[in-house]
Write an enzyme that holds these catalytic residues in place. Structure first.
Site, PDB file in Angstrom:
ATOM      1  N   ARG A 237      42.527   9.244  12.871  1.00  0.00           N
ATOM      2  CA  ARG A 237      42.834   8.006  12.151  1.00  0.00           C
ATOM      3  C   ARG A 237      43.613   7.120  13.117  1.00  0.00           C
ATOM      4  O   ARG A 237      44.436   7.612  13.900  1.00  0.00           O
ATOM      5  CB  ARG A 237      43.687   8.277  10.903  1.00  0.00           C
ATOM      6  CG  ARG A 237      42.927   8.892   9.749  1.00  0.00           C
ATOM      7  CD  ARG A 237      41.945   7.909   9.097  1.00  0.00           C
ATOM      8  NE  ARG A 237      41.244   8.479   7.958  1.00  0.00           N
ATOM      9  CZ  ARG A 237      40.060   9.071   7.998  1.00  0.00           C
ATOM     10  NH1 ARG A 237      39.420   9.175   9.149  1.00  0.00           N
ATOM     11  NH2 ARG A 237      39.493   9.530   6.900  1.00  0.00           N
ATOM     12  N   GLU A 266      41.621  -1.160  10.461  1.00  0.00           N
ATOM     13  CA  GLU A 266      40.155  -1.323  10.430  1.00  0.00           C
ATOM     14  C   GLU A 266      39.735  -2.323   9.361  1.00  0.00           C
ATOM     15  O   GLU A 266      40.330  -2.317   8.283  1.00  0.00           O
ATOM     16  CB  GLU A 266      39.498   0.036  10.157  1.00  0.00           C
ATOM     17  CG  GLU A 266      39.680   0.994  11.302  1.00  0.00           C
ATOM     18  CD  GLU A 266      39.057   2.369  11.037  1.00  0.00           C
ATOM     19  OE1 GLU A 266      38.243   2.492  10.107  1.00  0.00           O
ATOM     20  OE2 GLU A 266      39.392   3.308  11.772  1.00  0.00           O
ATOM     21  N   HIS A 284      34.115   3.552  13.792  1.00  0.00           N
ATOM     22  CA  HIS A 284      34.349   4.643  12.829  1.00  0.00           C
ATOM     23  C   HIS A 284      33.024   5.320  12.431  1.00  0.00           C
ATOM     24  O   HIS A 284      32.671   5.358  11.251  1.00  0.00           O
ATOM     25  CB  HIS A 284      35.094   4.126  11.600  1.00  0.00           C
ATOM     26  CG  HIS A 284      35.822   5.211  10.859  1.00  0.00           C
ATOM     27  ND1 HIS A 284      37.033   5.021  10.232  1.00  0.00           N
ATOM     28  CD2 HIS A 284      35.505   6.524  10.633  1.00  0.00           C
ATOM     29  CE1 HIS A 284      37.419   6.147   9.663  1.00  0.00           C
ATOM     30  NE2 HIS A 284      36.504   7.081   9.892  1.00  0.00           N
TER      31      HIS A 284
HETATM   32  P1  NAD Z   1      41.655  20.023   9.430  1.00  0.00           P
HETATM   33  O1  NAD Z   1      42.570  19.955   8.262  1.00  0.00           O
HETATM   34  O2  NAD Z   1      40.648  21.112   9.486  1.00  0.00           O
HETATM   35  O3  NAD Z   1      42.518  20.088  10.777  1.00  0.00           O
HETATM   36  C1  NAD Z   1      43.654  19.299  10.994  1.00  0.00           C
HETATM   37  C2  NAD Z   1      44.525  19.959  12.041  1.00  0.00           C
HETATM   38  O4  NAD Z   1      45.668  19.134  12.284  1.00  0.00           O
HETATM   39  C3  NAD Z   1      45.066  21.333  11.611  1.00  0.00           C
HETATM   40  O5  NAD Z   1      45.037  22.197  12.717  1.00  0.00           O
HETATM   41  C4  NAD Z   1      46.509  21.039  11.235  1.00  0.00           C
HETATM   42  O6  NAD Z   1      47.352  22.155  11.407  1.00  0.00           O
HETATM   43  C5  NAD Z   1      46.831  19.947  12.256  1.00  0.00           C
HETATM   44  N1  NAD Z   1      47.997  19.142  11.905  1.00  0.00           N
HETATM   45  C6  NAD Z   1      48.326  18.611  10.717  1.00  0.00           C
HETATM   46  N2  NAD Z   1      49.507  17.950  10.824  1.00  0.00           N
HETATM   47  C7  NAD Z   1      49.924  18.101  12.103  1.00  0.00           C
HETATM   48  C8  NAD Z   1      51.065  17.671  12.823  1.00  0.00           C
HETATM   49  N3  NAD Z   1      52.037  16.983  12.219  1.00  0.00           N
HETATM   50  N4  NAD Z   1      51.146  17.984  14.121  1.00  0.00           N
HETATM   51  C9  NAD Z   1      50.182  18.720  14.721  1.00  0.00           C
HETATM   52  N5  NAD Z   1      49.087  19.160  14.102  1.00  0.00           N
HETATM   53  C10 NAD Z   1      48.961  18.853  12.801  1.00  0.00           C
HETATM   54  O7  NAD Z   1      40.964  18.600   9.502  1.00  0.00           O
HETATM   55  P2  NAD Z   1      39.618  18.207  10.285  1.00  0.00           P
HETATM   56  O8  NAD Z   1      38.441  18.461   9.415  1.00  0.00           O
HETATM   57  O9  NAD Z   1      39.647  18.814  11.632  1.00  0.00           O
HETATM   58  O10 NAD Z   1      39.771  16.614  10.358  1.00  0.00           O
HETATM   59  C11 NAD Z   1      40.870  16.020  11.014  1.00  0.00           C
HETATM   60  C12 NAD Z   1      40.909  14.545  10.678  1.00  0.00           C
HETATM   61  O11 NAD Z   1      39.827  13.874  11.299  1.00  0.00           O
HETATM   62  C13 NAD Z   1      40.717  14.205   9.196  1.00  0.00           C
HETATM   63  O12 NAD Z   1      41.927  14.303   8.483  1.00  0.00           O
HETATM   64  C14 NAD Z   1      40.203  12.793   9.226  1.00  0.00           C
HETATM   65  O13 NAD Z   1      41.277  11.881   9.106  1.00  0.00           O
HETATM   66  C15 NAD Z   1      39.588  12.672  10.610  1.00  0.00           C
HETATM   67  N6  NAD Z   1      38.127  12.461  10.545  1.00  0.00           N
HETATM   68  C16 NAD Z   1      37.610  11.330  11.104  1.00  0.00           C
HETATM   69  C17 NAD Z   1      36.250  11.114  11.079  1.00  0.00           C
HETATM   70  C18 NAD Z   1      35.645   9.903  11.714  1.00  0.00           C
HETATM   71  O14 NAD Z   1      34.664   9.391  11.196  1.00  0.00           O
HETATM   72  N7  NAD Z   1      36.164   9.446  12.835  1.00  0.00           N
HETATM   73  C19 NAD Z   1      35.392  12.045  10.456  1.00  0.00           C
HETATM   74  C20 NAD Z   1      35.959  13.178   9.904  1.00  0.00           C
HETATM   75  C21 NAD Z   1      37.324  13.378   9.952  1.00  0.00           C
END
Ligand code: NAD
Length: 327
Positions: A237, A266, A284
């Site tokens: 994000r 965005e 995005h």
């Molecule tokens: P997930 O929940 O499987 O993984 C998130 C990771 O971040 C976990 O390892 C968690 O422990 C870690 N985390 C959380 N807070 C933290 C912090 N303060 N410091 C360090 N690490 C921390 O999620 P995911 O499926 O891997 O997706 C991650 C993010 O990607 C989503 O939340 C979403 O915002 C974003 N995303 C973007 C798109 C896009 O179109 N660009 C698509 C899908 C997801």
């Protein structure tokens, strides 16, 4: 068919909505992103909402007195006030698994394009009469042998680690709680403290959700600690990075480049970024493949069907609401 009203807030692929339409009184908003006044009006009588491309904060939730379930069309739910939903007894679901591969591919694509200058060369070949062919005229840098520092090692972070390993990258990672050593070994990934990772990585790729804790996780201080020839990739994000600080660092040549799929405000993109050849920008599109969009639609529709059929949907963000209603 039940007469429950379900709102779908974006024109999603129809093949994913068939079953939902057969079961409920479904309204699909057809004109792209739903303007807030239209959303507020449409929420008035609906019991379920498939939330794509909208914010459902307190105001929107208050405008929906009948609402029982919000099915988030995505894996990030920073666009939903889950606390407000929970206090109203509204179940919130999301679909974290289906977007993993497509988002990991975009992260790899941004890495390749930034380090190997693919989109810059493409752009200049088409538009720059002075563009020079020749050895050592358009040198990029190898991914092979570089340290990739992954911040947030969940679904997408791990999928990126696997792909990057195939490119010969060395993987380090940071998350709040270290992974099980067996998983670390499988991924060939080394845990580092955040500051250590930032200081040593050649490429940093961000994969945390946006939360209060991760807002501007990469700010002025962190950017200053990065190697001047390092590259920053963000498909999580926009607001996880302090965008203004990033622009300053890139403009001052203190960072070699950036690959960004997400932005703080965005669809606005800081105009300075649009002028920089060492920055690769995508709108995005992490989850934007035909296969993924259809699956996302099916799964988020299924969450609503499951909820109204009395089954526990997959991936409920606030299961305490379900537990309360069971009592
Ligand atoms: P997930 O929940 O499987 O993984 C998130 C990771 O971040 C976990 O390892 C968690 O422990 C870690 N985390 C959380 N807070 C933290 C912090 N303060 N410091 C360090 N690490 C921390 O999620 P995911 O499926 O891997 O997706 C991650 C993010 O990607 C989503 O939340 C979403 O915002 C974003 N995303 C973007 C798109 C896009 O179109 N660009 C698509 C899908 C997801």
């Amino acid at each position: 068919m039940s007469n429950k009203k379900v709102l779908v807030t974006y024109p999603l692929p129809d093949e994913g909505l068939q079953e939902l339409k057969e079961r409920f009184d479904v309204t699909v908003y057809k004109d792209g992103y739903m303007p807030k006044p239209v959303l507020l009006q449409s929420l008035k009588d609906c019991e379920g909402v498939l939330a794509a491309g909208v914010n459902l904060f307190e105001e929107e939730i208050n405008a929906a007195p009948q609402l029982k379930v919000i099915s988030v069309y995505g894996s990030g739910y920073d666009n939903i006030d889950v606390k407000a939903a929970t206090s109203r007894g509204i179940v919130v679901t999301y679909i974290p698994d289906v977007v993993t591969d497509s988002t990991a591919e975009i992260a790899m694509g941004l890495m390749l394009c930034t380090l190997r200058r693919i989109s810059e060369c493409d752009r200049r070949l088409r538009s720059d009469d002075n563009f020079k062919w020749g050895m050592m005229k358009n040198m990029g840098r190898l991914l092979n042998g570089k340290e990739l520092g992954i911040i947030g090692m969940g679904r997408i972070g791990r999928a990126v680690a696997k792909r990057a390993a195939a490119f010969g990258m060395r993987i380090s990672y940071y998350k709040r709680k270290r992974l099980d050593p067996v998983i670390e070994m499988e991924l060939g990934a080394t845990f580092k403290r955040l500051d250590d990772l930032i200081r040593t990585a050649d490429v940093i790729s961000i994969h945390t959700p946006l939360t209060k804790e991760t807002w501007h996780l990469i700010g002025q201080r962190e950017l200053s600690m990065m190697k001047p020839d390092a590259v920053l990739i963000n498909t999580s994000r926009g607001a996880v990075i302090d965008e203004k600080a990033l622009v300053r660092h890139l403009a001052a040549g203190k960072l070699a480049g950036a690959g960004l799929d997400v932005y703080e405000d965005e669809p606005a993109i800081p105009p300075e970024l649009l002028q920089m050849n060492n920055v690769v920008l995508t709108p995005h599109i992490g989850a934007d493949t035909i296969e993924t969009r259809i699956l996302m639609t099916k799964e988020s529709a299924q969450n609503i069907i499951d909820f109204f059929s009395g089954r526990q949907p997959f991936h409920v963000i606030n299961p305490e609401v379900l537990q309360l209603s069971e009592k």
